[in-house]
Design a protein around this motif. Structure first.
Motif, PDB file in Angstrom:
ATOM      1  N   ASN A 476      30.531 -14.289  33.597  1.00  0.00           N
ATOM      2  CA  ASN A 476      29.560 -14.317  32.514  1.00  0.00           C
ATOM      3  C   ASN A 476      29.255 -15.760  32.128  1.00  0.00           C
ATOM      4  O   ASN A 476      30.116 -16.639  32.200  1.00  0.00           O
ATOM      5  N   GLU A 477      28.024 -15.997  31.687  1.00  0.00           N
ATOM      6  CA  GLU A 477      27.628 -17.346  31.293  1.00  0.00           C
ATOM      7  C   GLU A 477      28.412 -17.823  30.073  1.00  0.00           C
ATOM      8  O   GLU A 477      28.472 -17.133  29.060  1.00  0.00           O
ATOM      9  N   LYS A 478      28.973 -19.006  30.185  1.00  0.00           N
ATOM     10  CA  LYS A 478      29.637 -19.637  29.045  1.00  0.00           C
ATOM     11  C   LYS A 478      28.654 -20.468  28.217  1.00  0.00           C
ATOM     12  O   LYS A 478      28.860 -20.678  27.025  1.00  0.00           O
ATOM     13  N   VAL A 479      27.612 -20.982  28.888  1.00  0.00           N
ATOM     14  CA  VAL A 479      26.620 -21.823  28.219  1.00  0.00           C
ATOM     15  C   VAL A 479      25.257 -21.185  28.420  1.00  0.00           C
ATOM     16  O   VAL A 479      24.778 -21.048  29.545  1.00  0.00           O
ATOM     17  N   THR A 480      24.652 -20.783  27.319  1.00  0.00           N
ATOM     18  CA  THR A 480      23.373 -20.100  27.406  1.00  0.00           C
ATOM     19  C   THR A 480      22.576 -20.379  26.141  1.00  0.00           C
ATOM     20  O   THR A 480      22.995 -21.156  25.275  1.00  0.00           O
ATOM     21  N   THR A 481      21.422 -19.747  26.023  1.00  0.00           N
ATOM     22  CA  THR A 481      20.592 -19.874  24.833  1.00  0.00           C
ATOM     23  C   THR A 481      20.842 -18.689  23.917  1.00  0.00           C
ATOM     24  O   THR A 481      20.871 -17.545  24.370  1.00  0.00           O
ATOM     25  N   SER A 482      21.016 -18.952  22.639  1.00  0.00           N
ATOM     26  CA  SER A 482      21.226 -17.873  21.678  1.00  0.00           C
ATOM     27  C   SER A 482      20.465 -18.178  20.391  1.00  0.00           C
ATOM     28  O   SER A 482      20.035 -19.309  20.151  1.00  0.00           O
ATOM     29  N   GLU A 483      20.299 -17.152  19.589  1.00  0.00           N
ATOM     30  CA  GLU A 483      19.641 -17.339  18.297  1.00  0.00           C
ATOM     31  C   GLU A 483      20.544 -18.175  17.391  1.00  0.00           C
ATOM     32  O   GLU A 483      21.770 -18.113  17.468  1.00  0.00           O
ATOM     33  N   PHE A 484      19.929 -18.921  16.505  1.00  0.00           N
ATOM     34  CA  PHE A 484      20.655 -19.864  15.659  1.00  0.00           C
ATOM     35  C   PHE A 484      20.160 -19.718  14.225  1.00  0.00           C
ATOM     36  O   PHE A 484      18.981 -19.896  13.946  1.00  0.00           O
ATOM     37  N   SER A 485      21.049 -19.364  13.316  1.00  0.00           N
ATOM     38  CA  SER A 485      20.688 -19.162  11.920  1.00  0.00           C
ATOM     39  C   SER A 485      20.698 -20.486  11.173  1.00  0.00           C
ATOM     40  O   SER A 485      21.694 -21.214  11.188  1.00  0.00           O
ATOM     41  N   VAL A 486      19.573 -20.817  10.528  1.00  0.00           N
ATOM     42  CA  VAL A 486      19.465 -22.122   9.863  1.00  0.00           C
ATOM     43  C   VAL A 486      19.135 -22.034   8.378  1.00  0.00           C
ATOM     44  O   VAL A 486      18.972 -23.056   7.719  1.00  0.00           O
ATOM     45  N   GLY A 487      19.020 -20.855   7.821  1.00  0.00           N
ATOM     46  CA  GLY A 487      18.705 -20.750   6.395  1.00  0.00           C
ATOM     47  C   GLY A 487      17.214 -20.747   6.149  1.00  0.00           C
ATOM     48  O   GLY A 487      16.413 -20.411   7.028  1.00  0.00           O
ATOM     49  N   ASN A 488      16.817 -21.160   4.939  1.00  0.00           N
ATOM     50  CA  ASN A 488      15.421 -21.103   4.531  1.00  0.00           C
ATOM     51  C   ASN A 488      14.903 -22.470   4.119  1.00  0.00           C
ATOM     52  O   ASN A 488      15.663 -23.335   3.668  1.00  0.00           O
ATOM     53  N   ILE A 489      13.590 -22.641   4.257  1.00  0.00           N
ATOM     54  CA  ILE A 489      12.936 -23.865   3.805  1.00  0.00           C
ATOM     55  C   ILE A 489      12.662 -23.741   2.313  1.00  0.00           C
ATOM     56  O   ILE A 489      12.066 -22.768   1.855  1.00  0.00           O
ATOM     57  N   LYS A 490      13.112 -24.723   1.550  1.00  0.00           N
ATOM     58  CA  LYS A 490      12.884 -24.732   0.099  1.00  0.00           C
ATOM     59  C   LYS A 490      12.183 -26.014  -0.283  1.00  0.00           C
ATOM     60  O   LYS A 490      12.695 -27.111  -0.022  1.00  0.00           O
ATOM     61  N   LYS A 491      10.999 -25.858  -0.849  1.00  0.00           N
ATOM     62  CA  LYS A 491      10.179 -26.995  -1.267  1.00  0.00           C
ATOM     63  C   LYS A 491       9.965 -27.982  -0.119  1.00  0.00           C
ATOM     64  O   LYS A 491      10.017 -29.194  -0.293  1.00  0.00           O
ATOM     65  N   GLY A 492       9.735 -27.423   1.058  1.00  0.00           N
ATOM     66  CA  GLY A 492       9.438 -28.245   2.210  1.00  0.00           C
ATOM     67  C   GLY A 492      10.634 -28.905   2.853  1.00  0.00           C
ATOM     68  O   GLY A 492      10.478 -29.730   3.757  1.00  0.00           O
ATOM     69  N   ILE A 493      11.849 -28.539   2.420  1.00  0.00           N
ATOM     70  CA  ILE A 493      13.063 -29.144   2.968  1.00  0.00           C
ATOM     71  C   ILE A 493      13.971 -28.053   3.523  1.00  0.00           C
ATOM     72  O   ILE A 493      14.226 -27.043   2.864  1.00  0.00           O
ATOM     73  N   LEU A 494      14.424 -28.265   4.727  1.00  0.00           N
ATOM     74  CA  LEU A 494      15.388 -27.362   5.351  1.00  0.00           C
ATOM     75  C   LEU A 494      16.701 -28.105   5.517  1.00  0.00           C
ATOM     76  O   LEU A 494      16.770 -29.118   6.216  1.00  0.00           O
TER      77      LEU A 494
END
Length: 511
Positions: A476-494
């Motif tokens: 199985n792949e050890k290094v791959t692409t996955s979804e990444f949770s980053v939160g929300n943009i607030k007042k134009g800042i993430l």
């Protein structure tokens, strides 16, 4: 368009902590990130061509007219825009007429540069150009200047591209191809300062002018052989040698390989067995490419102030010791999280110089050096570098978005490098930002400042649990692409945290 990078931290302090800020500038740009920056390189070297791309129609490995079906599908998925062939050093010993006509009548060739193996020339001009058509790739052909002649080069161009009736087009039709191929990228010589003839730069400049004068085509992009690494003297001499006839070249090549050790003659380091010291030296050396690019662009500006000649980084990537048990001269190495970072960092740099860099070609596409694909008999593996290229293909033909990046340093012993790199682009209303974190030990917090009306569309990440993780056959792949949770943009800042040793994509659009 250049990225402003500020390293925050004391050079010799191990307790570095700085505020990391990425700002997308509000001014727009019409600078397009050429899709060819995401190009690749294929040479008759090791198992790149034979066993990698081509197995022949009689092979038990599933194939389409001799081309490996799994490789064809993987390359299509990757959206490879351009592929360079037949070399490399091999190009300046290759005589194209040996690779056309019935396969049983083609003479063999000894590959004197790579392993001394004998090849049967079953993969030649038709096979390469038909492969490019099959997978939707622009071909980039390297002309033999080292052992070839102007006549041989002119006849190859005519054979490939002409629709006029002539002995060469008649020969092409006899060999089964009625209409010409559309080939616009032509490299005139390869590494002529080294394996391409050990030429002096002024001699090569005159030879290039001779070849270029006879290689004609309305849309041709002709590439003059440029420097190795930071050799600005070569650049200065060949551009001066054009004597103002800049129309003879539309691009100048540059080659730069990343070695952990800077030792071409001795050990270059293992591709899989390394610690933080070799990790750091690899990233440190790959980041040198930006200063080298700047040095050559300064010379290019002197002789080509309008910027008509573009910089083409048509060989780049990591170069390690061969894997134990593999053949000499085949340049087989593995591909780890470290290579994913090298790919992301280089592509960010190329993006940010898209006003002057029109193409780049990682070495090489299958089974050689920093390849995106590995094959072994009927098996195929997509490497960490593959996943970075796939994630970054959102930048292809997008408009460059200027950024400013403040980043703390990643310090190891007495040296420091930027811990973060980034680039951004916009296409069809979607802004894509790619960020790398070279620090293998800690996640880094960063404030991303966007427009007040920006909305997050999604984010992805390429990484592994360990810096030495790689994808292997039958596992199985050890290094791959996955979804990444980053939160929300607030007042134009993430506000987000970039995990250690990772490459991240963030996409957003205006509400």
């Amino acid at each position: 368009m250049k990225t402003k990078i500020i390293i925050i931290g004391l050079l010799f302090s191990m307790n570095v902590f700085g505020q990391n800020v990425l700002k997308l500038k509000s001014d727009t740009t019409k600078i397009k990130i050429s899709k060819e920056i995401y190009g690749h390189f294929s040479e008759h070297l090791g198992t790149c061509i034979y066993e990698g791309i081509y197995v022949g129609e009689d092979s038990e490995i599933p194939n389409i007219k001799g081309y490996r079906k799994d490789v064809v599908e993987a390359i299509k998925e990757l959206k490879v825009p351009v592929l360079r062939w037949p070399g490399g050093c091999f190009a300046d010993t290759y005589h194209w007429k040996d690779g056309i006509g019935p396969k049983e009548n083609r003479p063999s060739i000894v590959n004197v540069f790579w392993g001394g193996v004998t090849e049967d020339n079953s993969f030649g001009t038709h096979e390469f150009l038909d492969f490019c058509e099959l997978v939707g790739i622009e071909p980039y052909l390297s002309i033999n200047v080292g052992t070839g002649t102007v006549k041989e080069a002119v006849e190859w161009v005519e054979y490939v591209t002409s629709s006029n009736k002539s002995p060469m087009t008649d020969l092409r039709k006899k060999n089964g191809r009625d209409k010409p191929w559309n080939v616009k990228f032509w490299g005139i010589g390869n590494e002529n300062w080294g394996c391409g003839g050990e030429m002096a730069p002024d001699y090569y400049a005159n030879l290039y002018r001779n070849y270029s004068a006879y290689i004609k085509g309305e849309d041709f992009q002709k590439v003059i052989c440029g420097p190795s690494g930071d050799d600005t003297q070569w650049t200065e001499t060949i551009l001066k040698g054009l004597d103002g006839k800049n129309h003879l070249a539309q691009g100048m090549s540059m080659h730069y390989y990343t070695l952990p050790t800077n030792d071409w003659e001795g050990s270059k380091g293992s591709s899989i067995d390394f610690g933080e010291e070799m990790w750091f030296s690899t990233i440190f050396n790959t980041m040198k490419i930006e200063d080298i690019i700047k040095e050559h662009l300064t010379v290019m500006d002197k002789y080509d102030p309008r910027g008509d000649i573009k910089l083409i980084v048509d060989e780049w990537g990591t170069w390690y010791d061969k894997l134990p048990g593999t053949k000499e001269g085949f340049l087989q190495q593995q591909n780890t999280v470290r290579d994913a970072l090298v790919a992301g960092i280089n592509l960010n740099i190329f993006n940010n110089y898209a006003d002057r860099i029109s193409m780049a070609n990682i070495a090489q596409i299958v089974n050689v050096l920093q390849s995106v694909i590995l094959t072994k008999e009927s098996e195929m593996v997509k490497t960490p570098t593959y996943h970075v290229f796939k994630m970054y293909n959102v930048h292809q033909d997008a408009n460059l978005v200027p950024i400013s990046l403040e980043t703390e340093g990643y310090i190891y012993k007495d040296k420091s490098i930027p811990a973060l790199t980034a680039s951004a682009s916009e296409k069809e209303g979607i802004t894509s930002i790619t960020i790398t974190n070279a620090n293998p030990n800690k996640a880094l917090e960063i404030d991303c400042v966007f427009g007040a009306n920006s909305k997050l569309l999604g984010s992805k990440i390429v990484t592994g649990e360990e810096i030495t993780d790689y994808n292997d056959f039958g596992k199985n792949e050890k290094v791959t692409t996955s979804e990444f949770s980053v939160g929300n943009i607030k007042k134009g800042i993430l506000k987000l945290e970039i995990p250690a040793h990772s490459v991240v994509l963030i996409q957003l659009q205006e509400k």
